[in-house]
Design a protein around this motif. Sequence first.
Motif, short mmCIF file in Angstrom:
data_model
loop_
_atom_site.label_atom_id
_atom_site.label_comp_id
_atom_site.label_asym_id
_atom_site.label_seq_id
_atom_site.Cartn_x
_atom_site.Cartn_y
_atom_site.Cartn_z
N UNK A 119 0.81 -1.21 0.00
CA UNK A 119 0.00 0.00 0.00
C UNK A 119 0.85 1.27 0.00
N UNK A 120 0.24 2.34 -0.52
CA UNK A 120 0.88 3.63 -0.54
C UNK A 120 0.72 4.35 0.79
N UNK A 121 1.23 5.58 0.83
CA UNK A 121 1.20 6.36 2.07
C UNK A 121 -0.22 6.63 2.54
N UNK A 122 -1.18 6.67 1.62
CA UNK A 122 -2.57 6.90 1.98
C UNK A 122 -3.36 5.63 2.20
N UNK A 123 -2.70 4.48 2.17
CA UNK A 123 -3.38 3.21 2.39
C UNK A 123 -4.01 2.62 1.14
N UNK A 124 -3.66 3.15 -0.03
CA UNK A 124 -4.26 2.68 -1.28
C UNK A 124 -3.29 1.74 -2.02
N UNK A 125 -3.82 0.79 -2.80
CA UNK A 125 -2.94 -0.06 -3.62
C UNK A 125 -2.16 0.78 -4.63
N UNK A 126 -1.01 0.29 -5.02
CA UNK A 126 -0.15 1.02 -5.96
C UNK A 126 -0.30 0.41 -7.35
N UNK A 127 -0.73 1.23 -8.30
CA UNK A 127 -0.99 0.78 -9.67
C UNK A 127 0.03 1.46 -10.59
N UNK A 128 0.80 0.64 -11.31
CA UNK A 128 1.81 1.16 -12.22
C UNK A 128 1.52 0.70 -13.64
N UNK A 129 2.31 1.24 -14.57
CA UNK A 129 2.20 0.86 -15.97
C UNK A 129 3.23 -0.23 -16.28
N UNK A 130 2.79 -1.45 -16.57
CA UNK A 130 3.75 -2.53 -16.82
C UNK A 130 4.64 -2.27 -18.04
N UNK A 131 4.22 -1.35 -18.93
CA UNK A 131 4.97 -1.10 -20.16
C UNK A 131 5.88 0.12 -20.06
N UNK A 132 5.93 0.75 -18.89
CA UNK A 132 6.67 2.02 -18.77
C UNK A 132 8.14 1.86 -18.42
N UNK A 133 8.60 0.65 -18.29
CA UNK A 133 10.03 0.43 -18.07
C UNK A 133 10.39 0.28 -16.60
N UNK A 134 11.71 0.40 -16.34
CA UNK A 134 12.26 0.15 -15.01
C UNK A 134 11.77 1.18 -13.99
N UNK A 135 11.83 0.80 -12.73
CA UNK A 135 11.39 1.66 -11.64
C UNK A 135 12.59 2.19 -10.87
#
Length: 243
Positions: free
Chosen positions: A121-137
């Motif tokens: 979870x994020x700082x606000x308690x929400x799940x973290x949704x990313x773009x699988x096609x956007x490359x490395x983190x």
Amino acid sequence: MQSSLYVALSAQVALSNRLETVSRNVANMNTAGYRADEVNFAELVSKAGPDKVSFSSGGESYISRQGGSLNKTDNPLDLAVEGEAWFAIRDGNGTLSYTRDGRLHMANDGTLKTVTGQQILGAGGQPIQLNPEAGALLITQNGDIVQGEDEVAGQIGLFLIPEDAKLTRRDNSAVIPDKPVTPVQVFDKNAVRQGYVEGANINPVREMTKMIMITRAFESATKMIDMGNQSQEKAIRELGATS
């Protein structure tokens, strides 16, 4: 029954509980982020007779907060916590818990999850949704997730558990506190380390030494009970012969 037998029996109960915690610790020494079990013992004093008799309590177990070693992996989805904070995770049933195991993976829909499938979870308690096609983190020390062209796509939440909170074990190395947590907002003492995994806070040599000492102490208590029984049987025989 002689009070010494009760004292020895209480010692055996306490030692048995201690041995169970040591066995759990040894079994989880390679579990990432695992926090060792420890036991608090107290002296119970009986005043039923003319003399005070001290007994050992069965012991109250608790989860140690001491940190484990940080092991470098260079995997961008491996995270560790520097300091006393915890990651927040939620399972499929909605149960919220906290862990120091930051081994993550990205699901097909871009959701960040732990190796056991819980949402981190994020700082606000929400799940973290990313773009699988956007490359490395790139994940900074305050948990910001940079993806693509220097765009912040989310933030890993860090949370402080009150020192006086009682912790209950959850799956893997997660815990559930009995008091509300506080999100970390200043990252001078608590931070995220990318490319690292925290090991268990268990010293194998120390635990094996404990196991040997507990086994010997249990044997001594057993001998004490045997000697007490023999003394009682001898007294009964002698009194019977006298009468």
